[in-house]
Write a protein that holds these residues in place. Structure first.
Motif, PDB file in Angstrom:
ATOM      1  N   LYS A 155       0.792  -1.234   0.000  1.00 52.94           N
ATOM      2  CA  LYS A 155       0.000   0.000   0.000  1.00 52.94           C
ATOM      3  C   LYS A 155       0.823   1.283   0.000  1.00 52.94           C
ATOM      4  O   LYS A 155       0.269   2.372  -0.169  1.00 52.94           O
ATOM      5  N   GLN A 202      -7.765  -0.259   0.003  1.00 49.23           N
ATOM      6  CA  GLN A 202      -8.872  -0.377  -0.940  1.00 49.23           C
ATOM      7  C   GLN A 202      -8.506   0.185  -2.315  1.00 49.23           C
ATOM      8  O   GLN A 202      -8.871  -0.381  -3.353  1.00 49.23           O
ATOM      9  N   ASN A 240      -6.227  -2.303  -4.042  1.00 46.99           N
ATOM     10  CA  ASN A 240      -6.982  -3.454  -4.557  1.00 46.99           C
ATOM     11  C   ASN A 240      -7.776  -3.099  -5.808  1.00 46.99           C
ATOM     12  O   ASN A 240      -7.923  -3.924  -6.718  1.00 46.99           O
ATOM     13  N   ARG A 241      -8.284  -1.875  -5.866  1.00 50.43           N
ATOM     14  CA  ARG A 241      -9.047  -1.449  -7.044  1.00 50.43           C
ATOM     15  C   ARG A 241      -8.131  -1.334  -8.265  1.00 50.43           C
ATOM     16  O   ARG A 241      -8.503  -1.749  -9.377  1.00 50.43           O
ATOM     17  N   GLU A 265     -11.987   6.289   0.741  1.00 50.34           N
ATOM     18  CA  GLU A 265     -11.265   5.065   0.363  1.00 50.34           C
ATOM     19  C   GLU A 265      -9.866   5.098   0.983  1.00 50.34           C
ATOM     20  O   GLU A 265      -9.126   6.077   0.844  1.00 50.34           O
TER      21      GLU A 265
END
Length: 417
Positions: free
Chosen positions: A332, A397, A400-401, A393
């Protein structure tokens, strides 16, 4: 004695002269288009010719195996364990057949337990994550010994064709490719070092030098790359994220545009290249101790993307090489910065050569030699529309998108791990 050596000397001079002429002409035909950034279509014609040869070899291999009543090996999975397609009842019957035969078949025998034990061990050894770190199997043979089990021995024609391919790859393609790679890396080191001493106006020259050097390196792999949706190419002030299969992902992307690299400082030849590159372009290299400091890394990345004159940062968020069948969990860190992210999907065609780098099995030099002794590196690159973090968000997240978008475009499996 002199009259005997004279014809031999003349013959040697003629052979050396022809070899030099052919080699120089080949380099000229390859290097000049690379410098100018154009393609004259030789590599794509070469790719189409290879496909026809592979098709013929596959048909001949299947016919030869049928004539000799041999079982032709074909993979049923892309995992560590080759599993044949069979039902629960068939496998249990095979286990029972190896034991004592009874007049009436019971509903349960102690030997039946072995089936479930074997399946359990297979599931542990060959799980969804582990199989992504093994080379992708091929349904057909591409005339490389590394991609099928003794297929070259099925018929004399196949043996001759395989031997001819071996001679071409190692006596002509490999020396030519090594020469091109050395030329590309040498030009990159020398010219970026020289440009680094120019006080101003070096950005334009640096871009041209990087593009020229990477394009020569791409030619050294006989890489045939198809770029899609160029209108979505990464722009300054953003981060380019892509799935990661091999270290050559870098030159595959840098062949079409300039990027700022992010990585750890190395020694040896890689270290020499890193020090030369950073003199003419704003790359981000970290010391080993700095890599573990997430805040320091994020700060340097944020400062870089805040300057709109600097090239987009190229990052592979998976952090390791995957066998190009799936996309694993993104780290991330690069999604916490708050800038525009440009996703890129890279998909290799394994029929011409396996681009996946299994670092636990092959060293860098061994891997590069395998690449240069393959037929070619064929891949497709898709530039996806830029993506930004939505309101509410978090970084996980968002990551992952982006990962899901890359997997969908590249036809890859989107893994949760």
């Amino acid at each position: 004695m002199g009259w005997f050596l004279l014809p031999f000397d003349n013959l040697l001079c003629i052979v050396l002269g022809i070899s030099f002429t052919v080699g120089f002409s080949s380099l000229l035909v390859i290097v000049v288009p690379a410098v100018l950034g154009v393609s004259i279509g030789i590599r794509r014609l070469y790719m189409k010719s290879l496909l026809k040869v592979f098709e013929w070899a596959t048909v001949r291999m299947e016919r030869g195996a049928k004539e000799k009543n041999q079982h032709l090996y074909k993979p049923y999975s892309n995992g560590i364990i080759a599993k044949e397609l069979s039902s629960l009842e068939q496998e249990i019957q095979e286990l029972r057949a190896s034991g004592t035969t009874l007049s009436s078949e019971p509903e349960f025998e102690m030997a039946d337990i072995m089936y479930f034990c074997r399946r359990g061990v297979e599931s542990i050894v060959d799980d969804e994550v582990t199989k992504r770190f093994s080379a992708q199997e091929l349904e057909s043979w591409n005339l490389l010994t590394r991609s099928n089990f003794n297929a070259r021995h099925i018929s004399l024609r196949l043996s001759v064709l395989w031997g001819l391919g071996l001679f071409i790859r190692y006596s002509f393609l490999l020396p030519l490719r090594v020469t091109l790679a050395a030329s590309g890396i040498g030009l990159l080191v020398v010219l970026t070092t020289i440009v680094g001493f120019i006080p101003s106006g070096w950005t334009y020259l640096s871009e041209k030098i990087h593009l020229m050097s990477y394009r020569i390196c791409v030619r050294s792999l006989t890489a045939i790359i198809t770029y899609h949706n160029s209108e979505n190419k990464p722009k300054n002030g953003g981060i380019c994220v892509a799935n990661h299969t091999t270290p050559i992902d870098v030159i595959i992307l840098a062949n079409d545009g300039c990027y700022s690299m992010v990585g750890q400082i190395h020694g040896g030849l890689i270290g020499v290249v890193q020090r030369a590159m950073v003199k003419s372009s704003p790359h981000i290299w970290f010391e080993r101790s700095e890599v573990k400091d997430r805040h320091l890394v994020a700060e340097r990345l944020s400062n870089h993307v805040a300057d709109k004159t600097k090239h987009p940062i190229l990052i592979f968020p998976e952090g390791t090489c995957i066998n190009n069948t799936s996309v694993m969990m993104f780290k991330k860190g690069s999604f916490e910065i708050g800038c525009t992210v440009y996703p890129v999907a890279i998909k290799y065609d394994p029929r011409f050569g396996d681009a996946f780098w299994n670092s636990s099995k092959f060293g860098m030099v061994n891997y590069l030699l395998r690449m240069m002794s393959s037929w070619a590196i064929v891949c497709s690159v898709w530039y996806l529309p830029p993506m930004s973090r939505e309101e509410g968000e978090d970084a996980v997240q968002f990551a992952n998108r982006v990962k899901a978008a890359i997997a969908t475009q590249g036809g890859l499996v989107d893994l949760l791990w």
